[in-house]
Write a protein that holds these residues in place. Structure first.
Motif, PDB file in Angstrom:
ATOM      1  N   ASP B  34     -18.382   9.848 -43.768  1.00  0.00           N
ATOM      2  CA  ASP B  34     -18.952   9.231 -42.948  1.00  0.00           C
ATOM      3  C   ASP B  34     -20.277   9.382 -43.174  1.00  0.00           C
ATOM      4  N   GLU B  35     -21.164   8.325 -42.977  1.00  0.00           N
ATOM      5  CA  GLU B  35     -22.694   8.149 -43.307  1.00  0.00           C
ATOM      6  C   GLU B  35     -23.454   9.097 -42.465  1.00  0.00           C
ATOM      7  N   LEU B  36     -24.315   9.910 -43.031  1.00  0.00           N
ATOM      8  CA  LEU B  36     -24.956  10.771 -42.282  1.00  0.00           C
ATOM      9  C   LEU B  36     -26.128   9.853 -41.259  1.00  0.00           C
ATOM     10  N   GLU B  37     -26.302  10.080 -40.118  1.00  0.00           N
ATOM     11  CA  GLU B  37     -27.154   9.361 -39.326  1.00  0.00           C
ATOM     12  C   GLU B  37     -27.662  10.151 -38.068  1.00  0.00           C
ATOM     13  N   CYS B  38     -28.768   9.735 -37.547  1.00  0.00           N
ATOM     14  CA  CYS B  38     -29.184  10.783 -36.627  1.00  0.00           C
ATOM     15  C   CYS B  38     -28.409  10.734 -35.333  1.00  0.00           C
ATOM     16  N   ARG B  39     -28.325  11.828 -34.590  1.00  0.00           N
ATOM     17  CA  ARG B  39     -27.396  11.811 -33.449  1.00  0.00           C
ATOM     18  C   ARG B  39     -28.452  11.056 -32.259  1.00  0.00           C
ATOM     19  N   PRO B  40     -27.556  10.605 -31.307  1.00  0.00           N
ATOM     20  CA  PRO B  40     -28.434   9.679 -30.355  1.00  0.00           C
ATOM     21  C   PRO B  40     -29.357  10.617 -29.701  1.00  0.00           C
ATOM     22  N   GLN B  41     -29.229  11.936 -29.578  1.00  0.00           N
ATOM     23  CA  GLN B  41     -30.116  12.554 -28.475  1.00  0.00           C
ATOM     24  C   GLN B  41     -31.335  12.847 -29.321  1.00  0.00           C
ATOM     25  N   THR B  42     -31.181  12.934 -30.691  1.00  0.00           N
ATOM     26  CA  THR B  42     -32.460  13.329 -31.594  1.00  0.00           C
ATOM     27  C   THR B  42     -32.799  12.284 -32.214  1.00  0.00           C
ATOM     28  N   SER B  43     -32.561  10.948 -32.154  1.00  0.00           N
ATOM     29  CA  SER B  43     -32.950   9.961 -32.907  1.00  0.00           C
ATOM     30  C   SER B  43     -34.211   9.582 -33.136  1.00  0.00           C
ATOM     31  N   GLU B  44     -34.873   9.872 -31.947  1.00  0.00           N
ATOM     32  CA  GLU B  44     -36.327   9.663 -31.837  1.00  0.00           C
ATOM     33  C   GLU B  44     -37.261  10.651 -32.643  1.00  0.00           C
ATOM     34  N   GLU B  45     -36.502  11.523 -33.219  1.00  0.00           N
ATOM     35  CA  GLU B  45     -37.287  12.699 -34.162  1.00  0.00           C
ATOM     36  C   GLU B  45     -37.086  12.292 -35.693  1.00  0.00           C
ATOM     37  N   CYS B  46     -36.509  11.238 -35.762  1.00  0.00           N
ATOM     38  CA  CYS B  46     -36.093  11.084 -37.239  1.00  0.00           C
ATOM     39  C   CYS B  46     -37.195  10.237 -38.152  1.00  0.00           C
ATOM     40  N   SER B  47     -38.209   9.909 -37.253  1.00  0.00           N
ATOM     41  CA  SER B  47     -39.205   9.123 -38.179  1.00  0.00           C
ATOM     42  C   SER B  47     -39.936  10.032 -39.039  1.00  0.00           C
ATOM     43  N   THR B  48     -40.333   9.540 -40.207  1.00  0.00           N
ATOM     44  CA  THR B  48     -41.092  10.279 -41.212  1.00  0.00           C
ATOM     45  C   THR B  48     -42.530  10.759 -40.618  1.00  0.00           C
ATOM     46  N   GLU B  49     -43.017  10.296 -39.750  1.00  0.00           N
ATOM     47  CA  GLU B  49     -44.208  10.916 -39.154  1.00  0.00           C
ATOM     48  C   GLU B  49     -43.995  12.121 -38.691  1.00  0.00           C
ATOM     49  N   GLU B  50     -42.809  12.447 -37.794  1.00  0.00           N
ATOM     50  CA  GLU B  50     -42.457  13.561 -37.322  1.00  0.00           C
ATOM     51  C   GLU B  50     -41.557  14.629 -38.077  1.00  0.00           C
ATOM     52  N   GLU B  51     -41.579  14.444 -39.490  1.00  0.00           N
ATOM     53  CA  GLU B  51     -40.561  15.429 -40.133  1.00  0.00           C
ATOM     54  C   GLU B  51     -41.087  16.640 -40.476  1.00  0.00           C
ATOM     55  N   GLY B  52     -42.348  16.803 -39.871  1.00  0.00           N
ATOM     56  CA  GLY B  52     -42.925  18.014 -40.291  1.00  0.00           C
ATOM     57  C   GLY B  52     -43.060  18.411 -41.707  1.00  0.00           C
ATOM     58  N   GLU B  53     -44.170  17.767 -42.129  1.00  0.00           N
ATOM     59  CA  GLU B  53     -44.482  17.880 -43.579  1.00  0.00           C
ATOM     60  C   GLU B  53     -45.016  19.132 -43.960  1.00  0.00           C
ATOM     61  N   ASP B  54     -44.261  20.261 -43.867  1.00  0.00           N
ATOM     62  CA  ASP B  54     -45.161  21.608 -44.054  1.00  0.00           C
ATOM     63  C   ASP B  54     -44.611  21.854 -45.370  1.00  0.00           C
ATOM     64  N   ARG B  55     -44.099  21.037 -46.034  1.00  0.00           N
ATOM     65  CA  ARG B  55     -43.641  21.185 -47.727  1.00  0.00           C
ATOM     66  C   ARG B  55     -44.614  21.276 -48.630  1.00  0.00           C
ATOM     67  N   GLY B  56     -45.618  20.593 -48.327  1.00  0.00           N
ATOM     68  CA  GLY B  56     -46.669  20.216 -49.250  1.00  0.00           C
ATOM     69  C   GLY B  56     -47.164  21.491 -50.110  1.00  0.00           C
ATOM     70  N   TYR B  57     -47.809  22.292 -49.126  1.00  0.00           N
ATOM     71  CA  TYR B  57     -48.746  23.253 -49.672  1.00  0.00           C
ATOM     72  C   TYR B  57     -48.315  24.531 -50.224  1.00  0.00           C
ATOM     73  N   ASP B  58     -48.869  24.775 -51.509  1.00  0.00           N
ATOM     74  CA  ASP B  58     -48.405  25.910 -51.994  1.00  0.00           C
ATOM     75  C   ASP B  58     -49.577  26.515 -52.667  1.00  0.00           C
ATOM     76  N   PRO B  59     -50.019  27.889 -52.180  1.00  0.00           N
ATOM     77  CA  PRO B  59     -51.125  28.478 -52.646  1.00  0.00           C
ATOM     78  C   PRO B  59     -51.276  28.758 -54.219  1.00  0.00           C
ATOM     79  N   CYS B  60     -50.125  28.675 -54.942  1.00  0.00           N
ATOM     80  CA  CYS B  60     -50.165  28.943 -56.430  1.00  0.00           C
ATOM     81  C   CYS B  60     -50.741  27.706 -57.206  1.00  0.00           C
ATOM     82  N   LEU B  61     -50.889  26.589 -56.499  1.00  0.00           N
ATOM     83  CA  LEU B  61     -51.453  25.575 -57.076  1.00  0.00           C
ATOM     84  C   LEU B  61     -53.067  25.368 -56.798  1.00  0.00           C
TER      85      LEU B  61
END
Lengths: 185, 71
Positions: B34-61
């Motif tokens: 089965d293809e992964l897809e957003c569950r109906p109750q959380t579909s509104e949370e799947c836009s890229t704007e709301e993905e929580g982009e905490d991944r970028g920061y790295d103090p070592c950089l």
């Protein structure tokens, strides 16, 4: 032995070898299919973690809260990290204090627990050979390493506060090679 | 005649073994694709704007002198 008997004997020998060969090929095919099935299950389990990471309500909320906090405070953190007046031996302590202050101000304890527990779970899944290592590495390791490098002061703080030096040891040891000395500053 | 029967029996057995292995090999593959897809109750949370982009920061950089960057 007449010609008919000879032909039958040859057929019997050939049939026996054919049967043996068939069994071997069939066995190998079965083993290959079993291994492929196990590998596919491991990938599916890893993708379930990816799905959780991007759509689980609590995790997403935690990530958003941390993200918003970082947006607000990244200037101060960078200022501290690039301050040439701070002696190198004091840098780690000042960084720890800054991050722990940020966590306290923005009440990030809950979200950090959520994310760190999630990373521990995926690492455990890999270590138990239940998840696919290559897939997990591609999806989580860049984020995970940056996250631990940023928020390791919280782990040190919570270890000290709870008097539990093993707290989040799995995730810290996984992303930081010499994690034993990290909190001893 | 007897030898013919033995030969037929052996070939039939071989075929049976082969079919058994092939069948067991075929059914061992998981069909769930089965293809992964957003569950109906959380579909509104799947836009890229709301993905929580905490991944970028790295103090070592920013400063690689932090102890966490050296280990």
């Amino acid at each position: 032995m007449d010609e008919q008997e000879l032909r039958l004997q040859v057929a019997e020998v050939a049939g026996t070898w054919l049967a043996a060969l068939t069994v071997v090929i069939g066995g190998l095919f079965g083993v290959f299919q079993y291994l492929e099935h196990k590998s596919a299950v491991r990938v599916d389990r890893t993708m379930a973690f990816v799905e959780r990471y991007h759509s689980d309500g609590l995790l997403l909320e935690a990530r958003l809260k941390i993200s918003n906090s970082m947006k607000l405070h990244v200037g101060e953190i960078n200022k501290l990290l690039t301050d040439s007046t701070i002696k190198p031996e004091l840098l780690a302590k000042k960084y720890n204090d800054e991050i722990n202050k940020l966590i306290e101000t923005d009440e990030l304890y809950g979200p950090l627990e959520q994310i760190l527990t999630f990373y521990e779970q995926i690492i455990l899944c890999r270590e138990l050979n239940l998840c696919d290592v290559a897939v997990a590495e591609q999806f989580f390791d860049t984020d995970g390493r940056a996250f631990i490098r940023t928020f390791y002061p919280y782990v040190c703080h919570i270890r000290d506060q709870w008097n539990n030096p093993a707290k989040f040891d799995r995730v810290l040891a996984f992303y930081v090679r010499d994690s034993n000395t990290l909190c001893k500053i | 005649m007897n030898q013919h029967n033995n030969l037929h029996r052996m070939l039939a057995s071989t075929l049976l073994v082969l079919l058994t292995f092939l069948f067991s090999g075929c059914v061992s593959t998981d069909k769930s694709n089965d293809e992964l897809e957003c569950r109906p109750q959380t579909s509104e949370e799947c836009s890229t704007e709301e993905e929580g982009e905490d991944r970028g920061y790295d103090p070592c950089l920013v400063n690689a002198n932090l102890p966490v960057c050296k280990t």
